[in-house]
Design a protein around this motif. Sequence first.
Motif, mmCIF file in Angstrom:
data_model
loop_
_atom_site.group_PDB
_atom_site.id
_atom_site.type_symbol
_atom_site.label_atom_id
_atom_site.label_comp_id
_atom_site.label_asym_id
_atom_site.label_seq_id
_atom_site.Cartn_x
_atom_site.Cartn_y
_atom_site.Cartn_z
ATOM 1 N N VAL A 108 -11.829 37.060 22.100
ATOM 2 C CA VAL A 108 -11.182 36.034 21.330
ATOM 3 C C VAL A 108 -10.630 36.297 19.830
ATOM 4 C CG1 VAL A 108 -11.384 33.441 20.862
ATOM 5 C CG2 VAL A 108 -12.761 34.545 22.695
ATOM 6 N N ARG A 117 -9.885 35.251 16.331
ATOM 7 C CA ARG A 117 -10.358 34.334 15.249
ATOM 8 C C ARG A 117 -9.988 34.699 13.758
ATOM 9 N NH1 ARG A 117 -12.278 29.777 18.101
ATOM 10 N NH2 ARG A 117 -13.549 30.431 19.836
ATOM 11 N N HIS A 139 -15.897 29.145 16.958
ATOM 12 C CA HIS A 139 -16.161 28.813 18.381
ATOM 13 C C HIS A 139 -16.892 27.347 18.233
ATOM 14 C CE1 HIS A 139 -17.872 29.859 22.315
ATOM 15 N NE2 HIS A 139 -18.578 28.958 21.917
ATOM 16 N N ASP A 148 -14.507 24.543 17.549
ATOM 17 C CA ASP A 148 -13.429 24.240 18.556
ATOM 18 C C ASP A 148 -14.268 23.218 19.647
ATOM 19 O OD1 ASP A 148 -11.225 25.640 17.858
ATOM 20 O OD2 ASP A 148 -11.699 27.119 19.236
ATOM 21 N N ILE A 193 -12.174 22.041 22.792
ATOM 22 C CA ILE A 193 -11.561 23.410 23.439
ATOM 23 C C ILE A 193 -12.887 24.361 23.470
ATOM 24 C CG2 ILE A 193 -10.404 25.331 22.140
ATOM 25 C CD1 ILE A 193 -8.888 23.129 20.196
ATOM 26 N N ASP A 212 -9.911 29.012 26.372
ATOM 27 C CA ASP A 212 -8.503 28.567 26.024
ATOM 28 C C ASP A 212 -7.830 29.183 24.918
ATOM 29 O OD1 ASP A 212 -9.283 26.310 27.604
ATOM 30 O OD2 ASP A 212 -9.790 25.000 25.797
ATOM 31 N N ARG A 213 -8.762 30.123 24.187
ATOM 32 C CA ARG A 213 -8.093 30.971 23.196
ATOM 33 C C ARG A 213 -7.823 32.300 23.482
ATOM 34 N NH1 ARG A 213 -6.889 27.693 18.784
ATOM 35 N NH2 ARG A 213 -8.533 26.399 18.443
ATOM 36 N N GLU A 239 -5.860 35.483 24.646
ATOM 37 C CA GLU A 239 -4.421 35.831 24.851
ATOM 38 C C GLU A 239 -4.016 36.163 26.271
ATOM 39 O OE1 GLU A 239 -4.104 38.698 21.666
ATOM 40 O OE2 GLU A 239 -3.634 37.065 20.151
#
Length: 177
Positions: A111, A113, A143, A146, A151, A155-156, A158
Amino acid sequence: MSELMPIIQLGNPTLRQKAAWVDNIQDEQIQKLIDDLITAVGKANGVGIAAPQVAESYRLFIVASRPNPRYPNAPEMEPTAMINPRITAHSAEVVKGWEGCLSVPGIRGLVPRYQSIEVEYTDRYGNLQKQELTDFVARIFQHEYDHLDGIVFVDRLENTLDMITEQEYQQRVVNNT
Protein backbone atom coordinates in the motif's frame (compact mmCIF):
# COMPACT_ATOMS: atom_id res chain seq x y z
CA MET A 1 -11.99 -5.52 33.08
CA SER A 2 -12.30 -5.06 29.35
CA GLU A 3 -13.92 -7.72 27.22
CA LEU A 4 -12.79 -9.18 23.92
CA MET A 5 -14.96 -7.57 21.28
CA PRO A 6 -15.50 -9.42 18.00
CA ILE A 7 -13.69 -7.83 15.06
CA ILE A 8 -16.04 -7.39 12.12
CA GLN A 9 -14.97 -8.53 8.66
CA LEU A 10 -14.93 -6.98 5.20
CA GLY A 11 -18.50 -6.98 3.92
CA ASN A 12 -19.99 -5.68 7.16
CA PRO A 13 -21.56 -2.31 6.25
CA THR A 14 -20.12 -0.57 9.33
CA LEU A 15 -16.64 -0.84 7.77
CA ARG A 16 -17.81 1.33 4.86
CA GLN A 17 -19.43 4.11 6.92
CA LYS A 18 -17.99 7.47 7.86
CA ALA A 19 -17.53 7.33 11.64
CA ALA A 20 -19.11 9.84 14.02
CA TRP A 21 -17.18 12.52 15.89
CA VAL A 22 -16.60 11.73 19.59
CA ASP A 23 -18.23 14.56 21.55
CA ASN A 24 -17.71 13.42 25.14
CA ILE A 25 -14.37 11.68 25.53
CA GLN A 26 -14.89 11.19 29.28
CA ASP A 27 -18.14 9.30 28.69
CA GLU A 28 -17.92 5.95 30.46
CA GLN A 29 -18.90 4.12 27.27
CA ILE A 30 -16.08 5.77 25.27
CA GLN A 31 -13.50 5.05 27.99
CA LYS A 32 -14.62 1.40 28.10
CA LEU A 33 -14.43 1.24 24.29
CA ILE A 34 -10.81 2.46 24.46
CA ASP A 35 -9.94 -0.27 26.98
CA ASP A 36 -11.76 -2.90 24.90
CA LEU A 37 -9.90 -1.82 21.73
CA ILE A 38 -6.53 -2.03 23.51
CA THR A 39 -7.40 -5.56 24.64
CA ALA A 40 -8.63 -6.57 21.18
CA VAL A 41 -5.56 -5.31 19.30
CA GLY A 42 -3.24 -7.12 21.71
CA LYS A 43 -5.10 -10.43 21.58
CA ALA A 44 -5.31 -10.29 17.77
CA ASN A 45 -1.58 -9.53 17.27
CA GLY A 46 -2.45 -6.26 15.58
CA VAL A 47 -0.54 -2.98 15.65
CA GLY A 48 -3.65 -0.83 15.43
CA ILE A 49 -7.42 -1.06 15.52
CA ALA A 50 -10.20 1.41 14.80
CA ALA A 51 -13.55 1.58 16.57
CA PRO A 52 -15.47 0.77 13.35
CA GLN A 53 -13.67 -2.59 13.27
CA VAL A 54 -15.63 -3.62 16.38
CA ALA A 55 -18.88 -2.20 14.94
CA GLU A 56 -18.60 1.06 16.93
CA SER A 57 -18.74 3.88 14.40
CA TYR A 58 -16.69 6.52 16.25
CA ARG A 59 -13.67 8.55 15.16
CA LEU A 60 -11.37 6.71 17.51
CA PHE A 61 -8.52 4.27 17.03
CA ILE A 62 -5.60 2.72 18.86
CA VAL A 63 -2.02 2.73 17.57
CA ALA A 64 -0.18 -0.06 19.37
CA SER A 65 3.00 -0.91 17.50
CA ARG A 66 5.03 -3.75 18.95
CA PRO A 67 6.78 -6.83 17.60
CA ASN A 68 4.39 -9.76 17.28
CA PRO A 69 3.91 -12.79 15.00
CA ARG A 70 2.10 -10.69 12.35
CA TYR A 71 4.63 -7.80 12.49
CA PRO A 72 7.91 -9.18 13.91
CA ASN A 73 9.91 -6.03 13.10
CA ALA A 74 7.43 -3.46 14.41
CA PRO A 75 8.84 -0.79 16.73
CA GLU A 76 7.74 -0.85 20.37
CA MET A 77 5.34 1.78 21.69
CA GLU A 78 2.65 2.09 24.31
CA PRO A 79 -0.90 1.58 22.98
CA THR A 80 -2.22 5.07 22.31
CA ALA A 81 -5.85 6.08 21.92
CA MET A 82 -6.28 8.70 19.19
CA ILE A 83 -9.67 10.38 19.26
CA ASN A 84 -11.04 12.65 16.50
CA PRO A 85 -7.65 12.49 14.71
CA ARG A 86 -6.58 14.63 11.78
CA ILE A 87 -3.63 14.64 9.40
CA THR A 88 -2.47 18.27 9.30
CA ALA A 89 0.52 17.88 6.96
CA HIS A 90 2.38 15.15 5.09
CA SER A 91 5.61 14.53 3.24
CA ALA A 92 5.77 14.62 -0.52
CA GLU A 93 7.41 11.20 -0.36
CA VAL A 94 5.09 8.22 -0.70
CA VAL A 95 6.38 4.70 -0.05
CA LYS A 96 4.83 1.30 -0.58
CA GLY A 97 4.78 -1.07 2.36
CA TRP A 98 3.08 -4.30 3.33
CA GLU A 99 -0.17 -4.01 5.25
CA GLY A 100 -2.70 -6.43 6.59
CA CYS A 101 -5.93 -5.82 8.42
CA LEU A 102 -7.73 -7.61 11.22
CA SER A 103 -10.97 -7.05 9.27
CA VAL A 104 -9.51 -8.51 6.06
CA PRO A 105 -7.91 -11.74 7.30
CA GLY A 106 -5.58 -13.79 5.16
CA ILE A 107 -4.54 -11.01 2.75
CA ARG A 108 -1.64 -8.54 2.68
CA GLY A 109 -1.09 -5.73 0.23
CA LEU A 110 1.65 -3.32 -0.83
CA VAL A 111 0.00 0.00 0.00
CA PRO A 112 1.35 3.45 -0.90
CA ARG A 113 1.38 5.82 2.11
CA TYR A 114 3.04 9.10 3.05
CA GLN A 115 6.47 8.52 4.59
CA SER A 116 5.84 11.08 7.32
CA ILE A 117 2.77 12.89 8.60
CA GLU A 118 1.93 15.55 11.13
CA VAL A 119 -1.16 14.70 13.14
CA GLU A 120 -3.46 16.07 15.79
CA TYR A 121 -5.72 14.03 18.01
CA THR A 122 -7.28 14.15 21.43
CA ASP A 123 -5.97 11.63 23.93
CA ARG A 124 -8.20 9.66 26.29
CA TYR A 125 -7.79 12.35 28.96
CA GLY A 126 -9.12 15.11 26.70
CA ASN A 127 -5.74 16.67 25.87
CA LEU A 128 -4.94 17.81 22.33
CA GLN A 129 -1.79 16.09 21.07
CA LYS A 130 0.32 17.07 18.07
CA GLN A 131 2.96 14.70 16.72
CA GLU A 132 5.08 13.96 13.70
CA LEU A 133 4.93 10.28 12.80
CA THR A 134 7.27 8.54 10.38
CA ASP A 135 7.78 5.17 8.74
CA PHE A 136 5.82 2.24 10.19
CA VAL A 137 3.94 4.24 12.85
CA ALA A 138 2.88 6.79 10.20
CA ARG A 139 1.63 3.85 8.12
CA ILE A 140 -0.41 2.48 11.06
CA PHE A 141 -1.98 5.90 11.66
CA GLN A 142 -2.94 6.31 7.98
CA HIS A 143 -4.36 2.77 7.83
CA GLU A 144 -6.51 3.29 10.94
CA TYR A 145 -7.49 6.82 9.87
CA ASP A 146 -8.85 5.35 6.63
CA HIS A 147 -11.17 3.10 8.68
CA LEU A 148 -12.83 6.24 10.07
CA ASP A 149 -13.83 7.20 6.52
CA GLY A 150 -15.00 3.73 5.46
CA ILE A 151 -11.81 2.90 3.52
CA VAL A 152 -9.94 -0.41 3.83
CA PHE A 153 -6.37 -1.00 2.69
CA VAL A 154 -7.36 -2.99 -0.40
CA ASP A 155 -9.02 0.19 -1.71
CA ARG A 156 -5.57 1.81 -1.77
CA LEU A 157 -3.80 -0.88 -3.80
CA GLU A 158 -2.49 0.36 -7.13
CA ASN A 159 -2.78 -3.11 -8.66
CA THR A 160 -4.21 -6.46 -7.62
CA LEU A 161 -0.73 -7.88 -8.28
CA ASP A 162 0.27 -6.06 -5.07
CA MET A 163 -1.77 -8.58 -3.01
CA ILE A 164 -0.41 -11.70 -1.35
CA THR A 165 -1.85 -14.25 1.06
CA GLU A 166 -0.84 -14.10 4.71
CA GLN A 167 0.88 -17.49 4.35
CA GLU A 168 3.00 -16.32 1.40
CA TYR A 169 3.75 -13.06 3.22
CA GLN A 170 5.06 -14.97 6.24
CA GLN A 171 7.18 -17.27 4.07
CA ARG A 172 8.51 -14.75 1.54
CA VAL A 173 8.64 -11.43 3.36
CA VAL A 174 8.99 -12.22 7.06
CA ASN A 175 11.21 -15.28 6.62
CA ASN A 176 12.87 -13.94 3.41
CA THR A 177 12.66 -17.30 1.63
